[in-house]
Design a protein around this motif. Structure first.
Motif, mmCIF file in Angstrom:
data_model
loop_
_atom_site.group_PDB
_atom_site.id
_atom_site.type_symbol
_atom_site.label_atom_id
_atom_site.label_comp_id
_atom_site.label_asym_id
_atom_site.label_seq_id
_atom_site.Cartn_x
_atom_site.Cartn_y
_atom_site.Cartn_z
ATOM 1 N N VAL A 101 -10.990 7.110 9.180
ATOM 2 C CA VAL A 101 -12.094 6.003 8.690
ATOM 3 C C VAL A 101 -11.116 4.841 8.390
ATOM 4 O O VAL A 101 -10.454 5.011 7.380
ATOM 5 C CB VAL A 101 -13.267 6.318 7.720
ATOM 6 N N ASN A 102 -11.222 3.665 8.524
ATOM 7 C CA ASN A 102 -10.807 2.341 8.137
ATOM 8 C C ASN A 102 -9.210 2.523 8.132
ATOM 9 O O ASN A 102 -8.400 2.160 6.993
ATOM 10 C CB ASN A 102 -11.411 2.034 6.396
ATOM 11 N N CYS A 103 -8.633 2.882 9.133
ATOM 12 C CA CYS A 103 -7.208 2.950 9.002
ATOM 13 C C CYS A 103 -6.817 2.091 10.345
ATOM 14 O O CYS A 103 -7.484 1.860 11.322
ATOM 15 C CB CYS A 103 -6.592 4.356 9.153
ATOM 16 N N ARG A 104 -5.622 1.549 10.159
ATOM 17 C CA ARG A 104 -5.180 0.768 11.447
ATOM 18 C C ARG A 104 -4.462 1.731 12.521
ATOM 19 O O ARG A 104 -3.712 2.595 12.353
ATOM 20 C CB ARG A 104 -3.746 -0.158 10.934
ATOM 21 N N ILE A 105 -5.019 1.534 13.750
ATOM 22 C CA ILE A 105 -4.601 2.123 14.761
ATOM 23 C C ILE A 105 -3.638 1.339 15.817
ATOM 24 O O ILE A 105 -4.102 0.224 16.067
ATOM 25 C CB ILE A 105 -5.839 2.894 15.846
ATOM 26 N N SER A 106 -2.568 1.856 16.183
ATOM 27 C CA SER A 106 -1.586 0.928 16.916
ATOM 28 C C SER A 106 -2.270 0.659 18.246
ATOM 29 O O SER A 106 -3.096 1.364 18.690
ATOM 30 C CB SER A 106 -0.158 1.519 16.932
ATOM 31 N N SER A 107 -1.713 -0.556 18.833
ATOM 32 C CA SER A 107 -2.043 -0.602 20.246
ATOM 33 C C SER A 107 -1.464 0.222 20.996
ATOM 34 O O SER A 107 -2.232 0.359 22.326
ATOM 35 C CB SER A 107 -1.474 -2.303 20.551
ATOM 36 N N ASP A 108 -0.551 0.948 20.873
ATOM 37 C CA ASP A 108 0.138 1.854 21.912
ATOM 38 C C ASP A 108 -1.081 3.049 21.951
ATOM 39 O O ASP A 108 -1.076 3.589 23.100
ATOM 40 C CB ASP A 108 1.394 2.390 21.364
ATOM 41 N N LEU A 109 -1.506 3.592 20.986
ATOM 42 C CA LEU A 109 -2.617 4.602 20.893
ATOM 43 C C LEU A 109 -3.757 4.236 21.537
ATOM 44 O O LEU A 109 -4.133 4.934 22.260
ATOM 45 C CB LEU A 109 -2.782 5.014 19.595
ATOM 46 N N LYS A 110 -4.053 2.920 21.384
ATOM 47 C CA LYS A 110 -5.301 2.352 21.927
ATOM 48 C C LYS A 110 -5.229 2.374 23.626
ATOM 49 O O LYS A 110 -6.144 2.724 24.165
ATOM 50 C CB LYS A 110 -5.657 1.119 21.292
ATOM 51 N N GLY A 126 -6.874 12.149 17.940
ATOM 52 C CA GLY A 126 -7.509 12.177 16.701
ATOM 53 C C GLY A 126 -8.385 10.824 16.466
ATOM 54 O O GLY A 126 -8.079 10.061 15.145
ATOM 55 N N ILE A 127 -9.062 10.413 17.449
ATOM 56 C CA ILE A 127 -9.752 9.086 17.247
ATOM 57 C C ILE A 127 -11.216 9.315 17.591
ATOM 58 O O ILE A 127 -11.376 10.458 17.996
ATOM 59 C CB ILE A 127 -9.254 7.920 18.245
ATOM 60 N N SER A 128 -12.178 8.410 17.563
ATOM 61 C CA SER A 128 -13.707 8.624 17.641
ATOM 62 C C SER A 128 -13.926 8.345 19.157
ATOM 63 O O SER A 128 -13.241 7.343 19.709
ATOM 64 C CB SER A 128 -14.466 8.003 16.835
#
Length: 119
Positions: free
Chosen positions: A2-11, A32-34
């Motif tokens: 929740v409310n953490c920055r996720i890198s563009s690579d992971l996206k 580990g994402i929703s």
């Protein structure tokens, strides 16, 4: 996450896995994402060709005294250098229909490099 920055690579990785027919549940567990995040990233990717939103161009308040007005004030001071700030504020209100305080005008003139020593 929740409310953490996720890198563009992971996206991008999540979207590629989704394109390769992985289940959202499996992607969520592996990275580990929703699952809802994948839908949001897909929508952003379709609009901007990248899973990261570009930064908003609307940052801060809009300026009341624009560069064009500062140039007009500079021209006014060139013709009559004995004006006080309250007189310039009145002139801006009459000529350009802009209400500005003397302190704001002083700060803007100082930031533009238009001090009484230069004028």
């Amino acid at each position: 996450m929740v409310n953490c920055r996720i890198s563009s690579d992971l996206k991008e990785c999540a979207l590629q896995l989704w394109d390769h027919r992985w289940e959202l549940k499996d992607i969520s567990e592996a990275l580990g994402i929703s699952g809802r995040s994948c839908y949001c990233w897909r929508q952003i990717f379709e609009e901007f060709s990248t899973p990261m939103k570009p930064p908003s161009p609307l940052i801060g308040r809009t300026r009341t005294i624009t560069r064009a007005l500062l140039m007009a004030v500079e021209d006014l001071f060139a013709t009559d250098s004995d004006l006080f700030l309250d007189e310039v504020c009145t002139w801006l209100a009459v000529e350009y229909d802009i209400i500005v305080s003397t302190s704001s005008l002083s700060r803007n003139l100082k930031n533009a490099g238009l001090t009484c020593k230069i004028l």
